[in-house]
Design a protein around this motif. Structure first.
Motif, PDB file in Angstrom:
ATOM      1  N   LEU A  47       0.837  -1.208   0.000  1.00 46.39           N
ATOM      2  CA  LEU A  47       0.000   0.000   0.000  1.00 46.39           C
ATOM      3  C   LEU A  47       0.867   1.252   0.000  1.00 46.39           C
ATOM      4  CD1 LEU A  47      -2.647  -1.035   2.688  1.00 46.39           C
ATOM      5  CD2 LEU A  47      -3.103  -0.731   0.238  1.00 46.39           C
ATOM      6  N   ALA A  48       1.885   1.258   0.831  1.00 44.10           N
ATOM      7  CA  ALA A  48       2.754   2.428   0.930  1.00 44.10           C
ATOM      8  C   ALA A  48       3.540   2.650  -0.355  1.00 44.10           C
ATOM      9  CB  ALA A  48       3.713   2.267   2.113  1.00 44.10           C
ATOM     10  N   LEU A  49       4.079   1.597  -0.947  1.00 41.28           N
ATOM     11  CA  LEU A  49       4.877   1.745  -2.162  1.00 41.28           C
ATOM     12  C   LEU A  49       4.025   2.274  -3.317  1.00 41.28           C
ATOM     13  CD1 LEU A  49       7.122  -1.454  -2.020  1.00 41.28           C
ATOM     14  CD2 LEU A  49       7.761   0.898  -1.460  1.00 41.28           C
ATOM     15  N   ARG A  67       8.212   8.466   2.847  1.00 43.12           N
ATOM     16  CA  ARG A  67       8.707   8.252   1.484  1.00 43.12           C
ATOM     17  C   ARG A  67      10.217   8.030   1.429  1.00 43.12           C
ATOM     18  NH1 ARG A  67       6.737   9.660  -3.662  1.00 43.12           N
ATOM     19  NH2 ARG A  67       4.928  10.681  -2.711  1.00 43.12           N
ATOM     20  N   GLY A  68      10.974   8.840   2.146  1.00 46.75           N
ATOM     21  CA  GLY A  68      12.425   8.822   2.024  1.00 46.75           C
ATOM     22  C   GLY A  68      13.077   7.464   2.173  1.00 46.75           C
ATOM     23  N   PRO A  69      12.806   6.721   3.252  1.00 53.33           N
ATOM     24  CA  PRO A  69      13.474   5.441   3.454  1.00 53.33           C
ATOM     25  C   PRO A  69      13.194   4.398   2.381  1.00 53.33           C
ATOM     26  CG  PRO A  69      12.600   6.249   5.524  1.00 53.33           C
ATOM     27  CD  PRO A  69      12.047   7.148   4.450  1.00 53.33           C
ATOM     28  N   VAL A  70      12.040   4.497   1.681  1.00 54.95           N
ATOM     29  CA  VAL A  70      11.728   3.502   0.646  1.00 54.95           C
ATOM     30  C   VAL A  70      11.931   4.058  -0.753  1.00 54.95           C
ATOM     31  CG1 VAL A  70      10.131   2.218   2.119  1.00 54.95           C
ATOM     32  CG2 VAL A  70       9.253   4.071   0.677  1.00 54.95           C
ATOM     33  N   GLU A  71      12.550   5.243  -0.866  1.00 55.67           N
ATOM     34  CA  GLU A  71      12.778   5.840  -2.182  1.00 55.67           C
ATOM     35  C   GLU A  71      13.506   4.903  -3.141  1.00 55.67           C
ATOM     36  OE1 GLU A  71      12.029   9.002  -4.738  1.00 55.67           O
ATOM     37  OE2 GLU A  71      11.527   8.969  -2.610  1.00 55.67           O
ATOM     38  N   PRO A  72      14.514   4.112  -2.692  1.00 57.66           N
ATOM     39  CA  PRO A  72      15.173   3.184  -3.631  1.00 57.66           C
ATOM     40  C   PRO A  72      14.203   2.193  -4.264  1.00 57.66           C
ATOM     41  CG  PRO A  72      16.503   3.444  -1.664  1.00 57.66           C
ATOM     42  CD  PRO A  72      15.195   4.126  -1.383  1.00 57.66           C
ATOM     43  N   GLY A 115      12.288   3.413  -7.475  1.00 57.97           N
ATOM     44  CA  GLY A 115      13.019   3.565  -8.725  1.00 57.97           C
ATOM     45  C   GLY A 115      13.240   2.274  -9.470  1.00 57.97           C
ATOM     46  N   LYS A 116      12.688   1.175  -8.988  1.00 63.78           N
ATOM     47  CA  LYS A 116      12.805  -0.113  -9.674  1.00 63.78           C
ATOM     48  C   LYS A 116      11.451  -0.792  -9.669  1.00 63.78           C
ATOM     49  CE  LYS A 116      14.542  -2.072  -5.332  1.00 63.78           C
ATOM     50  NZ  LYS A 116      15.706  -2.683  -4.663  1.00 63.78           N
ATOM     51  N   PRO A 117      11.192  -1.714 -10.598  1.00 67.47           N
ATOM     52  CA  PRO A 117       9.865  -2.335 -10.686  1.00 67.47           C
ATOM     53  C   PRO A 117       9.425  -2.945  -9.359  1.00 67.47           C
ATOM     54  CG  PRO A 117      11.161  -2.882 -12.618  1.00 67.47           C
ATOM     55  CD  PRO A 117      12.096  -2.185 -11.666  1.00 67.47           C
TER      56      PRO A 117
END
Length: 283
Positions: free
Chosen positions: A184-186, A218-223, A226-228
């Motif tokens: 949900l968060a992603l 958002r910040g901690p899961v930003e990586p 950027g990928k599928p």
């Protein structure tokens, strides 16, 4: 919340255990659907009644919302994506993610309602996060955040007080709930520009008010944005609770263990509420 949220040898899990029975010392901080999802409609009012306000001293001082890291949407991130305004997108995400998560019988795990940051009809005026005490002060440090860029997801089962009616509680089922909250968060951070924080309230123990939530920024899961999506949560169809692969267990624990909190509400003098998120190891 690879450190486990709850140790494998422990039978106590958040979704089906009262607060006092959860081994918090071992917790690492941390479509309205069709078909078999029928029955979730109207249950979300129940959880609002459960999340009663605890009157207390006013909490003052709000921190200005953090600057949002930018990203560019790309069709390769996921096959499906929501459309419309921010509010419509949030509920579409709930309606898309919820029916994919199933119990071994095939019944939907939980229904999900997306809401603004409110409790019943009372706006949430602040989010206060209490961490473990520091050695220098002995007092739990508190971060106070503005709630305007926050979306709330209420995860509600078909049992008493929105608990999960079917089967027995297990560490594996709790991990599947954490996977669902992470998804949900992603989706929210990837496709909804207006939200930088997500609160997901977990199903409560039968006969008890909801007590635990996952809080994402958002910040901690930003990586992961950027990928599928399927490179983070694979397979695309969520597994049953007991069928999560070891590699995905590590991913879920890495991305959710530090996001796990016990929550309460307090009321401000202006009539708004404060959502208080406590490190579960706090007394």
């Amino acid at each position: 919340m690879a450190d486990p949220l709850v140790p494998e040898q422990s039978p106590a899990v958040v979704e089906d255990a009262p607060v006092e029975s959860v081994p918090v010392a071992a917790i690492v901080p941390p479509q309205r659907a069709s078909g078999s999802g029928k029955g979730f409609g109207g249950r979300f009012l129940v959880v609002y009644l459960l999340l009663g306000l605890v009157l207390g001293a006013a909490v003052g001082g709000l921190v200005v919302a953090l600057t949002k890291p930018g990203h560019t949407d790309g069709p390769a991130w996921s096959i499906w994506k929501p459309e419309g305004d921010d509010t419509q997108k949030a509920q579409q995400i709930a309606d898309h993610v919820g029916p994919a998560y199933r119990l071994p019988s095939g019944q939907q795990l939980v229904g999900i309602q997306a809401t603004p940051p409110r409790i019943q009809d009372v706006p949430i005026g602040a989010i206060a996060i209490r961490h473990l005490p520091t050695e220098s002060t002995g007092e739990p440090p508190v971060n106070v955040l503005a709630p305007e860029d926050t979306v709330v997801f209420i995860m509600c089962g078909l049992g008493e007080n929105c608990s999960i009616a079917e089967g027995n509680p297990s560490v594996a089922r709790l991990r599947l709930l954490r996977r669902e909250a992470l998804e949900l968060a992603l989706y929210t951070f990837r496709y909804v520009d207006g939200f930088d924080r997500v609160v997901a309230f977990l199903p409560p123990a039968p006969g008890n008010p909801a007590s635990f939530a996952l809080f994402f920024e958002r910040g901690p899961v930003e990586p992961e944005l950027g990928k599928p999506l399927q490179t983070t949560l694979s397979p695309a169809v969520p597994p049953s609770p007991g069928d999560i692969a070891p590699s995905e267990v590590a991913t879920i624990d890495r991305l959710t263990s530090s996001n796990f909190y016990r929550f309460t509400f307090q009321q401000l003098q202006d009539g708004t509420a404060v959502l208080v998120l406590d490190d579960p190891r706090l007394p």
